[in-house]
Design an enzyme around this catalytic site. Structure first.
Site, PDB file in Angstrom:
ATOM      1  CD  GLU A  98      -7.115  13.070   4.433  1.00 35.81           C
ATOM      2  OE1 GLU A  98      -6.819  14.046   3.736  1.00 35.81           O
ATOM      3  OE2 GLU A  98      -7.174  11.911   3.994  1.00 35.81           O
ATOM      4  CE  LYS A 127      -3.219   2.314   7.452  1.00 34.83           C
ATOM      5  NZ  LYS A 127      -4.028   3.186   6.587  1.00 34.83           N
ATOM      6  CB  THR A 181      -7.468  -4.744   2.448  1.00 31.85           C
ATOM      7  OG1 THR A 181      -6.516  -4.428   3.464  1.00 31.85           O
ATOM      8  CG2 THR A 181      -7.353  -3.744   1.300  1.00 31.85           C
ATOM      9  CD  GLU A 222      -5.426   2.996   0.036  1.00 34.68           C
ATOM     10  OE1 GLU A 222      -4.637   2.381  -0.719  1.00 34.68           O
ATOM     11  OE2 GLU A 222      -5.262   3.109   1.258  1.00 34.68           O
ATOM     12  CD  GLN A 234      -2.706   4.634  10.890  1.00 36.40           C
ATOM     13  OE1 GLN A 234      -3.932   4.716  10.838  1.00 36.40           O
ATOM     14  NE2 GLN A 234      -1.926   5.056   9.910  1.00 36.40           N
ATOM     15  CG  ASP A 270      -2.064   0.974   1.081  1.00 42.41           C
ATOM     16  OD1 ASP A 270      -2.449   1.291  -0.056  1.00 42.41           O
ATOM     17  OD2 ASP A 270      -2.597   1.417   2.125  1.00 42.41           O
ATOM     18  CD  GLU A 288      -6.076   4.855   4.867  1.00 37.95           C
ATOM     19  OE1 GLU A 288      -5.446   4.057   4.124  1.00 37.95           O
ATOM     20  OE2 GLU A 288      -5.508   5.570   5.723  1.00 37.95           O
ATOM     21  CG  HIS A 303      -4.009  10.621   2.870  1.00 36.14           C
ATOM     22  ND1 HIS A 303      -5.053  10.538   3.771  1.00 36.14           N
ATOM     23  CD2 HIS A 303      -3.147   9.616   3.212  1.00 36.14           C
ATOM     24  CE1 HIS A 303      -4.841   9.520   4.610  1.00 36.14           C
ATOM     25  NE2 HIS A 303      -3.697   8.956   4.288  1.00 36.14           N
ATOM     26  NE  ARG A 361      -7.550   6.592   9.892  1.00 39.32           N
ATOM     27  CZ  ARG A 361      -6.880   6.419   8.765  1.00 39.32           C
ATOM     28  NH1 ARG A 361      -5.630   5.965   8.782  1.00 39.32           N
ATOM     29  NH2 ARG A 361      -7.456   6.672   7.609  1.00 39.32           N
ATOM     30  CG  ASP A 398      -5.566   0.545   4.013  1.00 40.57           C
ATOM     31  OD1 ASP A 398      -5.632  -0.482   4.709  1.00 40.57           O
ATOM     32  OD2 ASP A 398      -4.634   1.374   4.095  1.00 40.57           O
TER      33      ASP A 398
HETATM   34 MN    MN Z   1      -3.962   3.045   2.898  1.00 37.52          MN
END
Ligand code: MN
Length: 444
Positions: A390, A269, A273, A217, A256, A143, A215, A150, A253, A249
């Protein structure tokens, strides 16, 4: 790298005998023809399929009916497989040959089409009677982090004085992900447990994640690979790219934040996925190629191995991307999903070809079926932010939904759907279908 190749498979005037393929808003007109893998409800063995309108062309059934007799035996064998890895191994040229044959079979104005239409009951499957699978056996998954918007947003939350690290504009940043937990669209996603710490110095507790996020992507599947020790010049990188899908993804948080230093993402993560089931080939995307990201004045030029005039001219993809959310309360009230954000894949700082070339630049071998994630696709505008971290700015500015609910992070029962499409005057719009997953409560 050669310029995008256009032929009669991109001709917007050509219609299909499959009615649904001629609807103006379908993701899968006859100009798209994405590859996937599905399983009939009556059979254990998965098959290769091609989406056409609101139907799926059954590759094995079409082959048994003799409709692929003009293809090389090796290509027919690949289409008889239960994954797309054999076709990916053969490479872009053979995938393009399949696209050409299937296009003629599905046209309304050819003898091949007339013959195929007579067999429609045998060779077309209805999405209601099949289940879509992850389309390849994915050996490795990497990834990236290719949106400068971002990276700057997230960096500014954690390092306000120094949001973008010095390496960012010199190379595509990435991490090795986990292939085993890549799941097909529609598979529920269980909220993970993990270590979280309210204080940066600890101590942590083990708890269900309270900051679960998505996420948005793009995923890219590798076609032909490279041998270990060999590199992939940027001018040849796209010959190694089979096609693209949507990728979520899922990210915890709170896990993380406690675990990411010094080695990067790990358990925050790799619990799930989600990928969309249809791989839109680079051939289908040819009309929608764009220049690579225009670097602002003052940004460095890429090092020579990451710079190529064709990549600069055509390395981007004009894909519009959206995130939709439907909460449990919205579902119970019969309310439709609500769009949280929309952005463009054209905002990515690095091209997929640059990511692939950089990945192999030390001799790391990529193999057919490997998956590359682009990184969260965020643009400069607020409504182009591709994750809740975000959008709700680390929980400080929760998003208010039309139902009156608010979201800083995902709740149990929330269903996240990613969508993407390409549109350009003079061509049929093509889409990616959907990449969907619903959050289920933590267990244990
Ligand atoms: Mn990602």
């Amino acid at each position: 790298m050669t310029s995008p190749h256009l032929d009669d498979t991109h001709d917007p005037a050509i219609t299909s005998w499959v009615d649904g393929a001629n609807a103006p808003d379908t993701d899968f007109p006859i100009t798209n023809l994405p590859f996937g893998v599905f399983r009939h409800d009556f059979e254990e063995r998965p098959r290769v399929g091609i989406a056409i309108g609101d139907r799926v062309l059954d590759g094995l059934a079409a082959m048994r009916a003799g409709l692929f007799n003009t293809l090389d035996p090796a290509v027919r064998d690949a289409l008889a497989s239960w994954t797309l890895n054999p076709l990916m191994t053969l490479g872009r040229g053979d995938a393009r040959a399949v696209r050409g044959v299937v296009h003629r079979l599905l046209r309304a104005d050819t003898a091949e089409g007339e013959r195929a239409q007579a067999l429609a009951g045998d060779i077309l499957a209805s999405p209601d009677a099949i289940g879509m699978r992850v389309p390849a056996e994915i050996g490795d998954y990497t990834d990236f982090y290719a949106s400068v918007f971002h990276a700057t947003n997230v960096g500014s939350m954690f390092r306000p004085d120094n949001p973008l690290l010095p390496n960012y504009k010199w190379m595509p940043i990435g991490y090795h992900g986990r292939a085993s937990s890549i799941i097909a669209s529609g598979t529920p996603v269980r909220r993970p447990h993990g270590q979280t710490a309210a204080n940066p110095a600890g101590p942590p507790t083990r708890t269900a994640s309270a900051r679960l996020d998505y996420e948005l992507e793009i995923g890219a599947f590798i076609a032909r690979g490279n041998r270990v020790g060999d590199t992939i010049p940027l001018a040849e990188a796209e010959e190694h790219l089979f096609g693209l899908c949507l990728l979520n993804d899922w990210s915890a948080r709170d896990l993380q934040q406690w675990e990411y230093q010094p080695l990067g993402p790990f358990l925050a993560k790799n619990f799930a996925t989600t990928v969309s089931p249809w791989i839109v080939t680079l051939d289908a995307l040819a009309p929608f190629r764009t220049p690579s990201f225009a670097r602002p004045d003052g940004d460095p030029s890429p090092l020579p191995y990451l710079d190529d005039p064709t990549d600069r001219a055509h390395g981007g993809f004009g894909i519009t991307l959206e995130v939709w959310l439907r909460t449990a309360a919205m579902r119970d009230a019969g309310r439709p999903a609500e769009r949280l954000s929309h952005g463009s894949f054209g905002s990515m700082y690095w091209t997929l070809a640059q990511m692939l070339t950089h990945h192999a630049s030390n001799g790391c071998n990529l193999r057919p079926g490997d998956l590359i994630g682009s990184g969260t696709v965020s643009g400069p505008e607020r409504d182009a932010r591709g994750c809740l971290l975000e959008l709700a700015w680390r929980g400080q500015e929760p998003v208010t939904l039309s139902s009156g609910e608010t979201r800083a992070f995902l709740h149990d029962g929330d269903e996240v759907t990613l969508r993407g499409w390409c549109a350009r005057d003079g061509f049929r719009r093509i889409g990616f279908g959907e990449c969907r997953g619903q959050v289920t409560p933590a267990v244990g």
